[in-house]
Design a protein around this motif. Structure first.
Motif, PDB file in Angstrom:
ATOM      1  N   ARG A 113       0.833  -1.201   0.000  1.00  0.00           N
ATOM      2  CA  ARG A 113       0.000   0.000   0.000  1.00  0.00           C
ATOM      3  C   ARG A 113       0.871   1.256   0.000  1.00  0.00           C
ATOM      4  O   ARG A 113       0.581   2.227  -0.688  1.00  0.00           O
ATOM      5  CB  ARG A 113      -0.917   0.004   1.213  1.00  0.00           C
ATOM      6  N   SER A 114       1.978   1.241   0.744  1.00  0.00           N
ATOM      7  CA  SER A 114       2.853   2.415   0.848  1.00  0.00           C
ATOM      8  C   SER A 114       3.539   2.754  -0.474  1.00  0.00           C
ATOM      9  O   SER A 114       3.972   3.887  -0.673  1.00  0.00           O
ATOM     10  CB  SER A 114       3.901   2.204   1.939  1.00  0.00           C
ATOM     11  N   LEU A 115       3.631   1.801  -1.381  1.00  0.00           N
ATOM     12  CA  LEU A 115       4.247   2.068  -2.675  1.00  0.00           C
ATOM     13  C   LEU A 115       3.385   2.979  -3.546  1.00  0.00           C
ATOM     14  O   LEU A 115       3.891   3.681  -4.415  1.00  0.00           O
ATOM     15  CB  LEU A 115       4.520   0.753  -3.416  1.00  0.00           C
ATOM     16  N   GLY A 116       2.061   2.942  -3.329  1.00  0.00           N
ATOM     17  CA  GLY A 116       1.146   3.811  -4.062  1.00  0.00           C
ATOM     18  C   GLY A 116       1.078   3.529  -5.556  1.00  0.00           C
ATOM     19  O   GLY A 116       0.869   4.434  -6.356  1.00  0.00           O
TER      20      GLY A 116
ATOM     21  N   ALA B  72      -3.853  -4.033  -6.564  1.00  0.00           N
ATOM     22  CA  ALA B  72      -4.965  -4.173  -7.501  1.00  0.00           C
ATOM     23  C   ALA B  72      -6.231  -3.579  -6.902  1.00  0.00           C
ATOM     24  O   ALA B  72      -6.362  -3.463  -5.686  1.00  0.00           O
ATOM     25  CB  ALA B  72      -5.200  -5.641  -7.834  1.00  0.00           C
ATOM     26  N   HIS B  73      -7.158  -3.188  -7.782  1.00  0.00           N
ATOM     27  CA  HIS B  73      -8.496  -2.819  -7.329  1.00  0.00           C
ATOM     28  C   HIS B  73      -9.190  -4.102  -6.874  1.00  0.00           C
ATOM     29  O   HIS B  73      -8.925  -5.176  -7.409  1.00  0.00           O
ATOM     30  CB  HIS B  73      -9.322  -2.236  -8.493  1.00  0.00           C
ATOM     31  N   ARG B  74     -10.087  -3.984  -5.934  1.00  0.00           N
ATOM     32  CA  ARG B  74     -10.861  -5.150  -5.481  1.00  0.00           C
ATOM     33  C   ARG B  74     -11.601  -5.779  -6.666  1.00  0.00           C
ATOM     34  O   ARG B  74     -11.630  -6.995  -6.831  1.00  0.00           O
ATOM     35  CB  ARG B  74     -11.856  -4.730  -4.401  1.00  0.00           C
ATOM     36  N   ARG B  75     -12.157  -4.949  -7.519  1.00  0.00           N
ATOM     37  CA  ARG B  75     -12.918  -5.413  -8.679  1.00  0.00           C
ATOM     38  C   ARG B  75     -12.025  -6.200  -9.644  1.00  0.00           C
ATOM     39  O   ARG B  75     -12.396  -7.265 -10.122  1.00  0.00           O
ATOM     40  CB  ARG B  75     -13.516  -4.195  -9.363  1.00  0.00           C
ATOM     41  N   CYS B  76     -10.849  -5.666  -9.962  1.00  0.00           N
ATOM     42  CA  CYS B  76      -9.934  -6.318 -10.908  1.00  0.00           C
ATOM     43  C   CYS B  76      -9.410  -7.629 -10.336  1.00  0.00           C
ATOM     44  O   CYS B  76      -9.297  -8.631 -11.058  1.00  0.00           O
ATOM     45  CB  CYS B  76      -8.770  -5.391 -11.242  1.00  0.00           C
ATOM     46  N   ASN B  77      -9.100  -7.633  -9.044  1.00  0.00           N
ATOM     47  CA  ASN B  77      -8.593  -8.822  -8.376  1.00  0.00           C
ATOM     48  C   ASN B  77      -9.644  -9.937  -8.401  1.00  0.00           C
ATOM     49  O   ASN B  77      -9.349 -11.085  -8.718  1.00  0.00           O
ATOM     50  CB  ASN B  77      -8.209  -8.469  -6.939  1.00  0.00           C
ATOM     51  N   SER B  78     -10.880  -9.582  -8.120  1.00  0.00           N
ATOM     52  CA  SER B  78     -11.960 -10.578  -8.116  1.00  0.00           C
ATOM     53  C   SER B  78     -12.233 -11.110  -9.516  1.00  0.00           C
ATOM     54  O   SER B  78     -12.482 -12.304  -9.697  1.00  0.00           O
ATOM     55  CB  SER B  78     -13.238  -9.969  -7.550  1.00  0.00           C
TER      56      SER B  78
ATOM     57  N   GLY C 132      -4.229  -0.875 -14.879  1.00  0.00           N
ATOM     58  CA  GLY C 132      -3.343   0.267 -15.080  1.00  0.00           C
ATOM     59  C   GLY C 132      -3.866   1.587 -14.543  1.00  0.00           C
ATOM     60  O   GLY C 132      -3.164   2.590 -14.577  1.00  0.00           O
ATOM     61  N   HIS C 133      -5.079   1.610 -14.009  1.00  0.00           N
ATOM     62  CA  HIS C 133      -5.658   2.841 -13.473  1.00  0.00           C
ATOM     63  C   HIS C 133      -5.221   3.049 -12.026  1.00  0.00           C
ATOM     64  O   HIS C 133      -4.880   2.103 -11.319  1.00  0.00           O
ATOM     65  CB  HIS C 133      -7.185   2.808 -13.556  1.00  0.00           C
ATOM     66  N   ASP C 134      -5.270   4.312 -11.587  1.00  0.00           N
ATOM     67  CA  ASP C 134      -4.890   4.641 -10.223  1.00  0.00           C
ATOM     68  C   ASP C 134      -5.858   4.019  -9.222  1.00  0.00           C
ATOM     69  O   ASP C 134      -7.044   3.890  -9.487  1.00  0.00           O
ATOM     70  CB  ASP C 134      -4.869   6.155 -10.014  1.00  0.00           C
TER      71      ASP C 134
END
Length: 95
Positions: free
Chosen positions: A19-22, A71-77, A29-31
């Protein structure tokens, strides 16, 4: 009864480090909005989750930094336990 290894200190430390890497989501590829935390993060599909490049179900290491990805929760799932991510969706027309 064995405890959940994702509740342990090594996993929480790895999650905090990632998380600290940001970094942006490694799948789309989105923020990632790292301000989403706590209970809100459990409901938001755009919140940060720790993903593993080599899925745990296929022999990936739970605590290996080299295997950890943001990853986003959505992308990971959506990726599930596949080794490769799905190809990006094409737009229905040219923009």
């Amino acid at each position: 009864m064995a405890s959940n290894p994702r509740n342990g200190r090594p996993y929480r430390r790895l999650t905090s480090y990632q998380r600290s890497l940001g970094l942006p989501c490694w799948l789309c590829g989105h923020d990632i909005d790292y301000r989403i935390v706590g209970e809100e993060a459990k409901r938001s599909s755009w919140a940060f989750t720790l993903d593993h490049a080599q899925p745990l179900s296929l022999g990936g290491d739970l605590h290996d930094r080299a295997n950890a990805r943001s990853a986003h929760r959505r992308c990971n799932s959506a990726r599930g336990n596949r080794v490769t991510a799905r190809a990006p969706q094409r737009a229905s027309r040219r923009w």
